[in-house]
Scaffold this active site. Structure first.
Site, PDB file in Angstrom:
ATOM      1  N   SER A   1       1.256  -1.140   0.747  1.00  0.00           N
ATOM      2  CA  SER A   1      -0.280  -0.173  -0.144  1.00  0.00           C
ATOM      3  C   SER A   1       1.170   1.041  -0.208  1.00  0.00           C
ATOM      4  O   SER A   1       2.304   1.047   0.822  1.00  0.00           O
ATOM      5  CB  SER A   1      -0.956   0.007   1.523  1.00  0.00           C
ATOM      6  OG  SER A   1      -1.150   1.332   1.708  1.00  0.00           O
TER       7      SER A   1
ATOM      8  N   TYR B   1      -0.977  -0.373  10.872  1.00  0.00           N
ATOM      9  CA  TYR B   1      -1.459  -0.730   9.761  1.00  0.00           C
ATOM     10  C   TYR B   1      -0.147  -0.232   8.535  1.00  0.00           C
ATOM     11  O   TYR B   1       0.422  -1.183   7.810  1.00  0.00           O
ATOM     12  CB  TYR B   1      -2.567  -0.361   9.569  1.00  0.00           C
ATOM     13  CG  TYR B   1      -3.304  -0.474   7.175  1.00  0.00           C
ATOM     14  CD1 TYR B   1      -3.272  -1.816   7.025  1.00  0.00           C
ATOM     15  CD2 TYR B   1      -2.722   0.826   6.586  1.00  0.00           C
ATOM     16  CE1 TYR B   1      -3.349  -2.254   5.830  1.00  0.00           C
ATOM     17  CE2 TYR B   1      -2.558  -0.020   5.084  1.00  0.00           C
ATOM     18  CZ  TYR B   1      -3.260  -0.925   4.750  1.00  0.00           C
ATOM     19  OH  TYR B   1      -3.411  -1.288   3.679  1.00  0.00           O
TER      20      TYR B   1
END
Length: 287
Positions: A160, A173
């Site tokens: 990501s 995260y």
């Protein structure tokens, strides 16, 4: 492959640009839908024998049926890549069928459970680790020995853009995605001498069943020109095309890199705090 005048290996030309993975065996985790499904579909269209690893039986069956109907070679394995026994089972089945794996795409990941850091727990940290980082180690470890023996291979890690910039909504995260990105770089240096390339894709603003960027924003679609430099939402096919580039010999001299496939959001900015909303936003109707 022949040697040039200075002893450097010569990479042959691409024989067919419509079949960039002809004869290759490719494993795609989380390949039943979304970005993984688009990658599996495109790889099969370019001649790869695709082995999909998918936790959902319905998605696994559907992607196999769709790709096979289009004339592609595909098998699906219902498995959970966070479970070591499942990883071993799938690896054994793939190697028994083909004897090798040429391309590995580690695509599985999830932003949930997303909680504010001050409300997070060891249990939520563990889940983030399992679904976003640990399985990348275990799946890669299952196939790397065969690639080393073959003296070739391409690994593509889908993570990501939040691992490549600050992610205030969930630092844990963001840290896991950053770890995948750096694992990619380190592994590339380690395995390059074996003919194995390792690269990563940092995704953002891509409409998938997992992340819905459109619902609730139908009345302000004109703001995409503000939210993303390319002026539109991303599609799974946008990610799949970059994965194809990294998996094929088109990128034969590229390794150790993490490419943001984000419509320009990393380059153009990032997260802004909205006093009105009381939180960080990346697609604000009003700050």
């Amino acid at each position: 492959m022949s040697n040039g005048p200075h002893g450097v290996a010569h990479i042959p030309g691409i024989p067919d640009w419509n079949r960039l993975l002809d004869g290759r065996v490719a494993v795609v985790t989380g390949g039943g839908d979304g970005i993984g499904g688009a990658i599996a579909t495109l790889f099969a269209a370019h001649g790869a024998a695709v082995e999909v690893v998918e936790i959902d039986p319905v998605r696994a069956e559907r992607i196999s049926a769709e790709v096979a109907a289009a004339g592609g070679a595909i098998r699906s394995h219902v498995a959970d890549v966070t479970v070591d026994d499942d990883v071993v089972r799938v690896a054994d089945a793939v190697l028994a069928e083909h004897g090798r794996v040429d391309v590995l795409v580690n695509n599985v990941g999830d932003y949930r459970p997303m909680v504010a850091f001050e409300e997070s727990t060891p249990q939520s940290w563990q889940r983030m680790y399992d679904i976003n980082l640990r399985h990348v180690f275990s799946v890669t470890r299952a196939f790397v020995p065969g690639m080393i023996e073959a003296g070739s291979g391409s690994i593509v890690n889908v993570h990501s853009v939040e691992g490549m910039r600050g992610f205030p909504r969930d630092p844990v995260y963001g840290a896991m995605k950053a770890a995948v990105a750096h694992f990619t770089t380190c592994l590339a240096v380690d395995l390059g001498r074996h003919g194995i390339r390792v690269n990563g894709i940092g995704t953002d603003l891509t409409q998938t069943p997992q992340v819905d960027y459109l619902t609730g924003y139908e009345d302000v679609e004109h703001l995409w020109k503000s939210w993303a430099p390319v002026g539109r939402v991303g599609r799974p096919e946008d990610q799949a095309r970059v994965a194809l580039f990294l998996a094929s010999e088109v990128s034969g001299f590229v390794t150790g890199h993490n490419i943001p496939v984000d419509g320009g959001t990393k380059a153009g900015g990032g997260w802004l705090f909205s006093p009105r909303a009381g939180r960080f936003v990346n697609r604000s109707k009003h700050l």
